[in-house]
Scaffold this motif. Structure first.
Motif, short mmCIF file in Angstrom:
data_model
loop_
_atom_site.label_atom_id
_atom_site.label_comp_id
_atom_site.label_asym_id
_atom_site.label_seq_id
_atom_site.Cartn_x
_atom_site.Cartn_y
_atom_site.Cartn_z
N TYR A 139 0.84 -1.20 0.00
CA TYR A 139 0.00 0.00 0.00
C TYR A 139 0.87 1.25 0.00
O TYR A 139 2.04 1.21 0.35
CB TYR A 139 -0.95 0.01 1.20
N CYS A 140 0.28 2.36 -0.40
CA CYS A 140 0.98 3.65 -0.46
C CYS A 140 1.23 4.16 0.96
O CYS A 140 0.31 4.18 1.79
CB CYS A 140 0.12 4.64 -1.23
N LEU A 145 -0.74 0.65 -6.82
CA LEU A 145 0.67 1.01 -7.01
C LEU A 145 1.23 0.37 -8.26
O LEU A 145 0.81 -0.72 -8.66
CB LEU A 145 1.50 0.55 -5.81
N TRP A 205 8.25 3.76 -6.87
CA TRP A 205 6.87 3.36 -7.07
C TRP A 205 5.99 4.59 -7.26
O TRP A 205 6.31 5.68 -6.77
CB TRP A 205 6.35 2.57 -5.86
N CYS A 208 1.83 5.93 -6.99
CA CYS A 208 0.48 5.65 -6.51
C CYS A 208 -0.51 6.39 -7.41
O CYS A 208 -0.47 7.62 -7.54
CB CYS A 208 0.31 6.12 -5.07
#
Length: 67
Positions: free
Chosen positions: A9-10, A18, A28, A30
């Protein structure tokens, strides 16, 4: 060899949408909050994770309180 683990998860908004960034290894993007971030491994701690003070839920006998 196996690939590195991907984030679930962000770290900013908590969303799971992501994708790897074109900025390079460990970067990465988002799609939910439109932020980019980089994950990197800094190294091992020389002393480990030893702590000097007991945890607040520790009863002193090595067992934690049941909640």
């Amino acid at each position: 060899m196996s690939e590195r683990a991907a984030p679930f998860y962000c770290p900013y908004c908590g969303d799971e949408d992501l994708r790897p960034s074109e900025e390079g290894h460990g970067a990465w993007e988002c799609a939910a909050c439109n932020r980019a971030f980089r994950l990197s491994f800094l190294g091992l701690l020389a002393r480990g994770l030893a702590r000097d003070t007991p945890h607040p839920t520790d009863d002193g006998n090595g067992a934690a309180e049941a909640r």
